[in-house]
Scaffold this active site. Structure first.
Site, short mmCIF file in Angstrom:
data_model
loop_
_atom_site.label_atom_id
_atom_site.label_comp_id
_atom_site.label_asym_id
_atom_site.label_seq_id
_atom_site.Cartn_x
_atom_site.Cartn_y
_atom_site.Cartn_z
N GLU A 298 0.82 -1.22 0.00
CA GLU A 298 0.00 0.00 0.00
C GLU A 298 0.85 1.26 0.00
O GLU A 298 0.41 2.32 -0.45
CB GLU A 298 -1.01 -0.01 1.15
N CYS A 353 -0.81 -3.00 8.06
CA CYS A 353 -0.13 -3.41 9.30
C CYS A 353 -0.20 -2.29 10.33
O CYS A 353 -0.38 -1.12 10.00
CB CYS A 353 1.31 -3.82 9.01
N CYS A 417 2.02 0.82 8.15
CA CYS A 417 1.14 1.27 7.06
C CYS A 417 -0.12 1.94 7.62
O CYS A 417 -0.63 2.88 7.02
CB CYS A 417 0.77 0.09 6.17
N LYS A 420 0.93 5.46 8.27
CA LYS A 420 1.14 6.24 7.05
C LYS A 420 -0.19 6.57 6.37
O LYS A 420 -0.36 7.66 5.82
CB LYS A 420 2.08 5.49 6.11
N LYS A 574 1.72 18.50 8.96
CA LYS A 574 2.42 17.30 9.43
C LYS A 574 2.81 17.45 10.91
O LYS A 574 2.62 16.52 11.71
CB LYS A 574 3.67 17.10 8.56
ZN LIG Z 1 2.38 -2.68 6.04
#
Ligand SMILES: [Zn+2]
Length: 616
Positions: A298, A353, A417, A420, A574
């Site tokens: 991803e 994840c 992930c 993110k 951010k």
């Molecule tokens: Zn991942």
């Protein structure tokens, strides 16, 4: 597993059935033996079969509180106790009292002993006892593998193996017929195929068995009106098989991802396709921006989308009109945006994840979709992938990663992930560089194959930091994508060792790239078109072409880090996001050493050719 072992298992299964038969036949003699003490569960079993329990546990390890519940006769029975056994017995006792009060007119069951209740129920005619349809046995928990659990559920099943010609990394199929329905599993080995089919059978019989494995069965086709999720997942899977049809590269992937562009006329098109589960090892970090650091599917999809956007800008500029069928340019804002009605959908065959995934795996016994323990401290934390390791760790107690530390052998940490994707829902999916040319671009939808839990997905991708966010810069917001799951999810392919090779493809490339996830370079050692250096090259050339619309200092930024830092609104958003996590006690956002961003173009080493990724 070889065929000898399979025959062995089958014989073992047949033996077990024979033993069961002979114990039935010797029932009369068994009556002479002292009978075991009766318990609520034994009475319940005798009358209605094993209850299908959901179990959860809460509290510190030395004083866990177990909660056990089950559905019976349209009602839920639940109990909490220091042991699972005690909670199960209490819940079963409640159910017996309930049934007795319903089935026996005038029975005051609340204060009755077990003895009295069981006499009452056992004295009823057989038809009364069986009023409630028999329930299937409790989901076996004694073995960690689906095949082992399936064997305990039904030891009479026969596994039939065949070699597979499907072009998806599977080499074998394994079929099982249970109650007249045939299930087909696939995998890179016979063991994996068996594991897959066992998961499917267990899923079919136990709604709470996690659909964490590939549940494809070729006998089921999409309906005439596939849902959006079905449409997206089948387009991505089709694109994968088209791209790898003639490939000679062995690709035993576990995670598949893609971004699908939806256009106003109900047209859907796959624009990125990626696989992978690896992150770079610290000794391959590049000072020249040559390596791709994170090859989780991803995350590569995100990089491919950036490639796609650069290609679209180039096309729009070359058109002379600054627009094409996907992009348009706003001369006042001096920024591009997607054409009206264009939407982006991210597909991943399994939950990302980290926070979105970890509890779905843990809560195998709980119902899908809900989080039985939403207030636990473990929820919502930032987690990191570890170099040369599986899974993720909490980021507490870590702050800075140093270049020399990593080069001296410290394990490199990469944000998960889930984290993110959480950032994408504030900062957009385009990243800092493209934020010079675009307002943030947000995902409209995320389609997840397996390990799907709406509660965990919503929390992980935006819900957890929402209370901590300060007002965001103009045009930034907290995006809430819609989540969906295909009706027949295809999940992680259960293979024992996933390859470190990732496939990456962007619309407009003739061929996919094959990236070694551990080194971040293409298999032939060239630089990927998804590398920082390559994308920075695209950025520089577009900044020059847009010289009337882009600030001079951005055009002049020679160093990658400078171009990123000049994206002021993006950087402010951010910082705001990272502060929100810290403020809420959810951990620290760990960055890679800044040294890796201190490069400028053409310092050393060749950039990839413009040959449309002919890397095979
Ligand atoms: Zn991942």
């Amino acid at each position: 597993m070889n065929s000898q072992q399979d025959i062995g298992l089958k014989r073992q299964a047949e033996d077990t059935v024979d033993n069961l038969r002979s114990s039935d036949e010797s029932d009369v003699s068994a009556k002479k033996r002292p009978s075991p003490p009766i318990t609520p569960l034994s009475v319940f079993n005798q009358l209605y079969g094993n209850p299908k329990f959901n179990a959860t546990a809460e509290g510190p390890p030395h004083m866990l509180e177990h909660t056990v519940s089950f559905q019976f006769s349209g009602k839920e029975f639940s109990s909490t106790a220091p042991t699972k056994k005690k909670a199960s017995q209490d819940a079963a006792f409640q159910a017996l009292k309930y049934v007795a009060s319903k089935n026996v007119e005038g029975a005051e069951t609340e204060n009755m002993t077990l003895d009295e209740i069981s006499k009452l129920l056992l004295s009823k005619p057989a038809t009364e006892k069986a009023r409630v349809a028999p329930v299937i046995p409790e989901l076996p928990t004694d073995s960690s593998s689906p095949a082992g659990r399936l064997y305990m559920f039904d030891s009479t099943l026969t596994f039939n193996f065949a070699s597979s010609d499907a072009n998806d990394g599977s080499r074998y199929t394994c079929t099982v017929t249970k109650d007249g329905k045939t299930f087909t599993g696939r995998g890179a080995s016979k063991k994996a195929a068996k594991h897959d089919v066992a998961s499917q059978v267990l899923q079919a019989f136990y709604s709470n068995f996690p659909a964490s494995e590939d549940s494809n069965s070729s006998d089921l086709q999409l309906g005439l009106n596939p849902t959006l999720a079905d449409r997206i997942s089948s387009l991505v899977e089709q694109k994968y098989s088209d791209l790898t049809k003639n490939s000679t590269i062995a690709l035993r992937f576990q995670v598949l991802s893609g971004i699908v562009l939806e256009r106003p006329n109900d047209a859907f098109e796959v624009i990125t396709l990626t696989t992978g589960t690896k992150v770079i090892s610290g000794d391959h970090l590049s000072l020249l921006g040559h390596a791709v650091n994170d090859c989780h599917a991803e995350i590569l999809a995100r990089r491919c989308l950036r490639q796609f956007l650069y290609m679209q800008i180039e096309e729009a500029i070359d058109n002379g009109s600054f627009s094409n069928d996907i992009l348009r340019f706003d001369p006042i804002k001096k920024k591009f945006s997607l054409q009206e009605g264009c939407r982006l959908h991210l597909y991943i065959n399994t939950a990302p994840c980290g926070d979105a995934r970890i509890f779905v795996i843990q809560d195998q016994g709980s119902s899908a979709g809900n989080d039985p323990n939403p207030n636990r401290k473990s929820r919502g934390r930032l987690r990191m992938k570890i170099e040369v390791g599986m899974g993720t760790v909490f980021s507490q107690g870590r702050s800075v990663q140093t270049w020399d530390g990593i080069k001296c052998g410290e394990r490199l940490l990469t944000m998960s992930c889930s984290d993110k994707l959480a950032a994408c829902n504030v900062l957009g999916i385009q990243g800092a560089l493209l934020a010079h040319f675009f307002d943030p671009i947000y995902l409209d939808g995320i389609t997840i194959g397996t390990c799907f839990s709406l509660a965990h997905l919503q929390r992980a991708t935006y819900g957890r930091y929402e209370p901590g966010l300060e007002p965001l810069p103009e045009s930034y917001r907290m995006n809430e994508p819609s989540f969906s799951q295909p009706s027949r999810p295809k999940g992680r392919i259960p293979i024992s060792k996933a390859t470190s090779t990732s496939l990456a493809w962007t619309k407009g490339w003739d061929f996919p790239e094959y990236i070694n996830g551990e080194t971040g370079m293409l298999l032939d050692k060239r630089i990927s078109k998804l590398s920082k250096a390559y994308l920075f090259g695209k950025f520089k050339s577009i900044a020059m072409k847009l010289s009337d619309h882009v600030a001079k200092k951005v055009q002049d930024a020679d160093y990658y880090c400078d171009a990123k830092h000049l994206s002021i609104d993006y950087q402010n958003a951010k910082v705001n996001l990272e502060k929100a996590f810290a403020k809420l006690g959810l951990g620290t956002w760990i960055h890679k050493p800044e040294e890796q961003n201190l490069f400028k173009l053409g310092e050393k080493g060749p950039l990839p050719s413009e040959s449309n990724g002919k890397s095979e």
